[in-house]
Design a protein around this motif. Sequence first.
Motif, PDB file in Angstrom:
ATOM      1  N   LEU A   1       0.854  -1.058  -0.028  1.00  0.00           N
ATOM      2  CA  LEU A   1       0.149   0.048  -0.124  1.00  0.00           C
ATOM      3  C   LEU A   1       1.408   1.313  -0.241  1.00  0.00           C
ATOM      4  O   LEU A   1       2.331   1.393   0.353  1.00  0.00           O
ATOM      5  CB  LEU A   1      -0.546  -0.105   1.238  1.00  0.00           C
ATOM      6  CG  LEU A   1      -1.669  -0.795   1.668  1.00  0.00           C
ATOM      7  CD1 LEU A   1      -2.342  -0.862   2.858  1.00  0.00           C
ATOM      8  CD2 LEU A   1      -3.096  -0.946   0.322  1.00  0.00           C
ATOM      9  N   PRO A   2       0.392   2.262  -0.195  1.00  0.00           N
ATOM     10  CA  PRO A   2       1.364   3.598  -0.447  1.00  0.00           C
ATOM     11  C   PRO A   2       1.586   4.109   1.095  1.00  0.00           C
ATOM     12  O   PRO A   2       0.376   4.165   1.475  1.00  0.00           O
ATOM     13  CB  PRO A   2       0.354   4.550  -1.253  1.00  0.00           C
ATOM     14  CG  PRO A   2      -1.136   3.683  -1.189  1.00  0.00           C
ATOM     15  CD  PRO A   2      -0.872   2.355  -1.508  1.00  0.00           C
ATOM     16  N   ASP A   3       2.064   4.485   1.300  1.00  0.00           N
ATOM     17  CA  ASP A   3       2.607   4.927   3.496  1.00  0.00           C
ATOM     18  C   ASP A   3       1.740   5.958   3.009  1.00  0.00           C
ATOM     19  O   ASP A   3       1.556   6.515   2.664  1.00  0.00           O
ATOM     20  CB  ASP A   3       4.208   5.746   3.329  1.00  0.00           C
ATOM     21  CG  ASP A   3       5.332   4.893   2.501  1.00  0.00           C
ATOM     22  OD1 ASP A   3       4.747   4.119   2.767  1.00  0.00           O
ATOM     23  OD2 ASP A   3       6.315   4.954   2.420  1.00  0.00           O
ATOM     24  N   GLY A   4       1.061   6.088   4.287  1.00  0.00           N
ATOM     25  CA  GLY A   4       0.096   6.695   4.959  1.00  0.00           C
ATOM     26  C   GLY A   4       0.490   6.603   6.299  1.00  0.00           C
ATOM     27  O   GLY A   4       1.363   6.577   7.124  1.00  0.00           O
ATOM     28  N   GLU A   5      -0.379   8.037   7.244  1.00  0.00           N
ATOM     29  CA  GLU A   5      -1.015   7.716   8.102  1.00  0.00           C
ATOM     30  C   GLU A   5      -0.649   6.915   9.472  1.00  0.00           C
ATOM     31  O   GLU A   5      -1.801   5.642   8.480  1.00  0.00           O
ATOM     32  CB  GLU A   5      -1.549   8.759   8.758  1.00  0.00           C
ATOM     33  CG  GLU A   5      -1.530   9.303  10.259  1.00  0.00           C
ATOM     34  CD  GLU A   5      -2.719  10.305  10.778  1.00  0.00           C
ATOM     35  OE1 GLU A   5      -3.264  10.555  11.789  1.00  0.00           O
ATOM     36  OE2 GLU A   5      -3.478  11.199   9.792  1.00  0.00           O
TER      37      GLU A   5
END
Length: 303
Positions: free
Chosen positions: A172-176
């Motif tokens: 997954l794309p980096d997120g919080e």
Amino acid sequence: MHLHHVGHVVRDIGAAITLYRRMGFVLPPAAFPALAPAPGMQPRAFGAGNTHVTLGRNFVELVAIADAPPEGSTLVPLDAPPAALERLAAGITATAARLTAALARFEGLHILVLGTQDADAAAARLTAAGVRHDGVQRLHRPSATGGAPVPIGFLEFDPDAPEGRLALAEDLPDGERPEHPNGALDLVDSVLCVPDAELRGHVGRYERYLDRSAEGDGPVRTFELDGGRITVVAASGLDAVLPGERPPVLPAFAGFVLSVRHLDATRRLVAGAGFPLRVTPSGEVFVPAVAAFGAAVAFRQAA
């Protein structure tokens, strides 16, 4: 390859969210797809909904059928051209049917997804190993930077696997990532329990899936991954991994393990919330499946 996520299938997702929060996890309300029964009517939840315990590199998914979404759930109306909407709704209905069948076996862990950097290469490797799969699909996820959605490769494989749904997904794309009060960092182990007489066959399956040999001998075998592992254990040896656990049917994913910052602090928080705790021979602590909707939730001191 690494652990991408495990899926905990529950009957009452509202109660499961409350339980996980009591264990010290941060997770949002459940989200359910929604469709209007007829033009001009308000969309209603259908299919299945989920929410995630987001960790450093992976997550734990809670998923349930959309019979009665709990108060505070998020409805996500499906918006697409009629032909595409019909296909999408059919896919969601099929997923809900599979989850219903899983719950008929038992409430607990029925999903294991492995992480890969290249889903197309993984699909080719599975094909070469004689493992059936449905081909790579490209799902679009929001960008962490607010730009264009990011395509994520995903494929399900071995649809006849008796323990549940198996899949591979790109990262997954980096997120919080929230700070969990219990100090949880990452998903580091998924435990599959199998009948003693079938251990060799199940280990062989996972050797084909993962393109690597199992380590260990006797009733406990492990597959080392990037930052985690999969443990395949014969029923007679389960006490060496999760003492006291007895899955209602076999084979079954019996539990999962999370790394934590400070195991003593995690133990105090979870025990203080009223959960029973057991200790493994290697010093991990875990909430038994009977107290966590059918899935043993274990905690390990991070290296």
